[in-house]
Design a protein around this motif. Sequence first.
Motif, PDB file in Angstrom:
ATOM      1  N   VAL A   1       0.718  -1.141  -0.021  1.00  0.00           N
ATOM      2  CA  VAL A   1       0.044  -0.273  -0.104  1.00  0.00           C
ATOM      3  C   VAL A   1       0.943   0.881  -0.092  1.00  0.00           C
ATOM      4  O   VAL A   1       1.901   1.811   0.510  1.00  0.00           O
ATOM      5  CB  VAL A   1      -0.839  -0.269   0.922  1.00  0.00           C
ATOM      6  N   ASP A   2       0.722   1.948  -1.307  1.00  0.00           N
ATOM      7  CA  ASP A   2       1.529   3.465  -0.885  1.00  0.00           C
ATOM      8  C   ASP A   2       0.205   4.522  -0.544  1.00  0.00           C
ATOM      9  O   ASP A   2      -1.105   4.475  -0.095  1.00  0.00           O
ATOM     10  CB  ASP A   2       1.263   4.044  -3.024  1.00  0.00           C
ATOM     11  N   GLY A   3       0.923   5.719   0.365  1.00  0.00           N
ATOM     12  CA  GLY A   3      -0.427   6.115   1.698  1.00  0.00           C
ATOM     13  C   GLY A   3      -0.571   7.391   0.885  1.00  0.00           C
ATOM     14  O   GLY A   3      -1.835   7.828   0.893  1.00  0.00           O
ATOM     15  N   ILE A   4       0.524   7.785   0.504  1.00  0.00           N
ATOM     16  CA  ILE A   4       0.260   9.389   0.125  1.00  0.00           C
ATOM     17  C   ILE A   4       0.221   9.650  -1.605  1.00  0.00           C
ATOM     18  O   ILE A   4       1.492   9.141  -2.238  1.00  0.00           O
ATOM     19  CB  ILE A   4       1.184  10.790   0.896  1.00  0.00           C
ATOM     20  N   GLN A   5      -0.453   9.750  -2.172  1.00  0.00           N
ATOM     21  CA  GLN A   5      -1.077   9.899  -3.472  1.00  0.00           C
ATOM     22  C   GLN A   5      -1.341  11.175  -3.582  1.00  0.00           C
ATOM     23  O   GLN A   5      -3.030  11.359  -3.914  1.00  0.00           O
ATOM     24  CB  GLN A   5      -1.226   8.953  -4.290  1.00  0.00           C
ATOM     25  N   GLY A   6      -0.578  12.497  -3.724  1.00  0.00           N
ATOM     26  CA  GLY A   6       0.649  12.863  -4.019  1.00  0.00           C
ATOM     27  C   GLY A   6       0.499  13.161  -6.254  1.00  0.00           C
ATOM     28  O   GLY A   6      -0.834  13.644  -6.163  1.00  0.00           O
ATOM     29  N   HIS A   7       1.239  12.009  -6.175  1.00  0.00           N
ATOM     30  CA  HIS A   7       1.914  12.157  -7.853  1.00  0.00           C
ATOM     31  C   HIS A   7       1.266  10.348  -8.699  1.00  0.00           C
ATOM     32  O   HIS A   7       2.205   9.661  -8.175  1.00  0.00           O
ATOM     33  CB  HIS A   7       2.702  12.639  -7.865  1.00  0.00           C
ATOM     34  N   LEU A   8       0.828  10.725  -9.553  1.00  0.00           N
ATOM     35  CA  LEU A   8       0.355   9.532 -10.533  1.00  0.00           C
ATOM     36  C   LEU A   8      -0.095  10.110 -11.612  1.00  0.00           C
ATOM     37  O   LEU A   8      -1.108  10.615 -12.025  1.00  0.00           O
ATOM     38  CB  LEU A   8      -1.178   8.890  -9.383  1.00  0.00           C
TER      39      LEU A   8
ATOM     40  N   GLY B   1       4.078   6.538  -0.140  1.00  0.00           N
ATOM     41  CA  GLY B   1       3.498   7.402  -1.004  1.00  0.00           C
ATOM     42  C   GLY B   1       4.530   6.669  -2.433  1.00  0.00           C
ATOM     43  O   GLY B   1       5.596   6.714  -2.643  1.00  0.00           O
ATOM     44  N   ASN B   2       4.235   7.622  -3.685  1.00  0.00           N
ATOM     45  CA  ASN B   2       4.575   7.062  -4.526  1.00  0.00           C
ATOM     46  C   ASN B   2       5.184   8.710  -5.446  1.00  0.00           C
ATOM     47  O   ASN B   2       4.767  10.209  -5.926  1.00  0.00           O
ATOM     48  CB  ASN B   2       3.308   6.839  -5.479  1.00  0.00           C
ATOM     49  N   GLU B   3       6.759   8.157  -5.514  1.00  0.00           N
ATOM     50  CA  GLU B   3       7.171   9.077  -6.257  1.00  0.00           C
ATOM     51  C   GLU B   3       7.341  10.221  -5.630  1.00  0.00           C
ATOM     52  O   GLU B   3       6.410  11.641  -6.128  1.00  0.00           O
ATOM     53  CB  GLU B   3       7.026   9.119  -7.203  1.00  0.00           C
ATOM     54  N   LEU B   4       7.312  10.607  -4.133  1.00  0.00           N
ATOM     55  CA  LEU B   4       7.131  12.317  -3.679  1.00  0.00           C
ATOM     56  C   LEU B   4       7.723  12.798  -3.793  1.00  0.00           C
ATOM     57  O   LEU B   4       8.119  14.263  -3.857  1.00  0.00           O
ATOM     58  CB  LEU B   4       7.615  11.618  -2.200  1.00  0.00           C
ATOM     59  N   ASN B   5       8.879  12.738  -4.508  1.00  0.00           N
ATOM     60  CA  ASN B   5      10.236  13.640  -5.159  1.00  0.00           C
ATOM     61  C   ASN B   5       9.260  14.056  -6.293  1.00  0.00           C
ATOM     62  O   ASN B   5       9.398  15.552  -6.775  1.00  0.00           O
ATOM     63  CB  ASN B   5      11.134  13.249  -5.453  1.00  0.00           C
TER      64      ASN B   5
ATOM     65  N   TRP C   1      17.626   9.252  -8.446  1.00  0.00           N
ATOM     66  CA  TRP C   1      19.564   8.887  -9.138  1.00  0.00           C
ATOM     67  C   TRP C   1      20.922   9.623  -9.836  1.00  0.00           C
ATOM     68  O   TRP C   1      21.742   9.610  -9.801  1.00  0.00           O
ATOM     69  CB  TRP C   1      19.223   7.532  -9.333  1.00  0.00           C
ATOM     70  N   TYR C   2      19.932  10.293 -10.551  1.00  0.00           N
ATOM     71  CA  TYR C   2      20.690  10.750 -11.374  1.00  0.00           C
ATOM     72  C   TYR C   2      20.496  12.105 -12.158  1.00  0.00           C
ATOM     73  O   TYR C   2      20.740  12.656 -12.727  1.00  0.00           O
ATOM     74  CB  TYR C   2      21.045  10.539 -12.436  1.00  0.00           C
ATOM     75  N   GLY C   3      19.941  13.105 -10.815  1.00  0.00           N
ATOM     76  CA  GLY C   3      19.731  14.569 -11.270  1.00  0.00           C
ATOM     77  C   GLY C   3      20.416  15.313 -10.448  1.00  0.00           C
ATOM     78  O   GLY C   3      20.963  15.133  -9.046  1.00  0.00           O
ATOM     79  N   ASP C   4      21.362  16.321 -11.106  1.00  0.00           N
ATOM     80  CA  ASP C   4      21.642  17.108 -10.481  1.00  0.00           C
ATOM     81  C   ASP C   4      21.187  17.851  -9.114  1.00  0.00           C
ATOM     82  O   ASP C   4      20.742  18.456  -9.642  1.00  0.00           O
ATOM     83  CB  ASP C   4      22.783  17.940 -11.369  1.00  0.00           C
ATOM     84  N   ASP C   5      21.962  17.601  -7.949  1.00  0.00           N
ATOM     85  CA  ASP C   5      21.305  18.305  -6.955  1.00  0.00           C
ATOM     86  C   ASP C   5      20.471  18.426  -6.801  1.00  0.00           C
ATOM     87  O   ASP C   5      19.467  18.996  -5.594  1.00  0.00           O
ATOM     88  CB  ASP C   5      21.713  19.803  -7.277  1.00  0.00           C
ATOM     89  N   HIS C   6      19.303  17.125  -7.616  1.00  0.00           N
ATOM     90  CA  HIS C   6      17.850  16.814  -6.683  1.00  0.00           C
ATOM     91  C   HIS C   6      17.616  16.814  -5.526  1.00  0.00           C
ATOM     92  O   HIS C   6      19.187  16.057  -4.680  1.00  0.00           O
ATOM     93  CB  HIS C   6      17.631  15.163  -7.151  1.00  0.00           C
ATOM     94  N   PRO C   7      17.578  17.030  -4.514  1.00  0.00           N
ATOM     95  CA  PRO C   7      16.645  17.251  -2.931  1.00  0.00           C
ATOM     96  C   PRO C   7      16.793  16.043  -2.541  1.00  0.00           C
ATOM     97  O   PRO C   7      17.144  15.197  -1.562  1.00  0.00           O
ATOM     98  CB  PRO C   7      15.907  18.155  -2.628  1.00  0.00           C
ATOM     99  N   PHE C   8      16.559  15.238  -3.221  1.00  0.00           N
ATOM    100  CA  PHE C   8      15.972  13.248  -3.313  1.00  0.00           C
ATOM    101  C   PHE C   8      17.184  12.584  -3.179  1.00  0.00           C
ATOM    102  O   PHE C   8      18.011  12.662  -4.365  1.00  0.00           O
ATOM    103  CB  PHE C   8      14.614  12.831  -3.159  1.00  0.00           C
ATOM    104  N   THR C   9      18.000  12.296  -2.960  1.00  0.00           N
ATOM    105  CA  THR C   9      19.231  11.778  -2.445  1.00  0.00           C
ATOM    106  C   THR C   9      19.434  10.180  -3.197  1.00  0.00           C
ATOM    107  O   THR C   9      18.347   9.450  -2.241  1.00  0.00           O
ATOM    108  CB  THR C   9      20.168  12.111  -1.608  1.00  0.00           C
TER     109      THR C   9
END
Length: 426
Positions: free
Chosen positions: A97-104, A155-159, A203-211
Amino acid sequence: MRGPEEDAISTPLPAPELRFGVNYTPRRGWFHAWHDVDPEHAREDLAQIAGLGLDHIRVFPLWPLLQPNRALVRPAAVDRLVQLVDLAAESGLDVLVDGIQGHLSSFDFYPEWTRSWHHRNVFTDPDAIEAQATLLRTLGRALTGRPNLIGLQLGNELNNLVEHNPVTAAEVDRYLDTLLAAAREGLGTGAGLVTHSAYDAAWYGDDHPFTPEASARKGDLTTVHPWVFSADCARRYGPRSPEVRHLAEYGTELAKAYATDPARPVWVQETGAPEPHIPAADAPDFARATLLNAADCTGLWGVTWWCSHDVDRALLDFPELEYTLGLFDSAGRPKPIAHALAETVAELREMRAVTVRQTALVLDCTPATRSVSGPGGAFFEAWTRLRAEGVRPAVVLAERTADGRHLAARGIRELIRPTPPPAHGG
């Protein structure tokens, strides 16, 4: 550099059984079906999924329906979620179960108490964070004891929400720590996995805040979403290229490099065949190659395909690729990719062995140069060149190349520094 024979000296190891599932997109009404779950419609969808030999689904109740007010988690909405988990059990399917959608699927779903006159940054506002923690605790308590529950994901891809909710990496870490603790409090100790997910920019976004470190070190396992449209991978290299067909395998190995625990599992939680990036005629072969290549990684938990059913074209304003991502079409008919996936899953369940990767490619980057490890980046291309030559490279961070204990725990005996591709004469 040694050639493909470098792994041949290793004896294949018996591998734990992999999990294979699908991200559940209700055939009728898409995720708007959460407004009024129809048990018979759900049973029909779930029976189709189980009929492919899959063992689990991932589900996405909408945040505004669950928590329309900061102080209100609607019991009726929670009951619908629990009902769906129980319906999945009837078909022999486990559930994350993903709890916070968030983005879909290109749409964002925010409760009104986070928007307009009441705007709150969902990552940094203390009251908004506490409300999300309350939601996750409530869901965890409602789901505890379900024998087919895999666990609770934040949640789904919260970033994907970063664009409208500016946040720093340090603030993301605090946010994830708070919500993971709340989810675990709700579920209870040992009562299923507690995880989080992010799309590829982590994973490969320069300086993305989710690391990468947050993805690989927080929660009970690492989830990766290696999409072929990220960084224009399929268009850059071609839908039948090694870069595309080994992308989920690469994402798994990259994730393992950032983990502090060498035994931490990696879950390929989203991957799919979006048109036109993957033409429909190529989709069955792409699915087969993706599963076989990912299954060649030690430490893989499983693969969850996106998604179960096509979006009905009666629903408007979706990006074109969203209408064709299903294993089943919008009338419920299995597509060729469904048959290819089912056959490959059956084959992998019948016989699977993996060989520890003794050779690793060294990744040397900073948060500001993280894109070298994504499609189009020098490191990514060096890894895929090796793979196309028959080498099965792991990935090791540069700062760990002198850590003998870490290398030994992963079975790594040889390190390779990336070299630029050969120059073409003019």
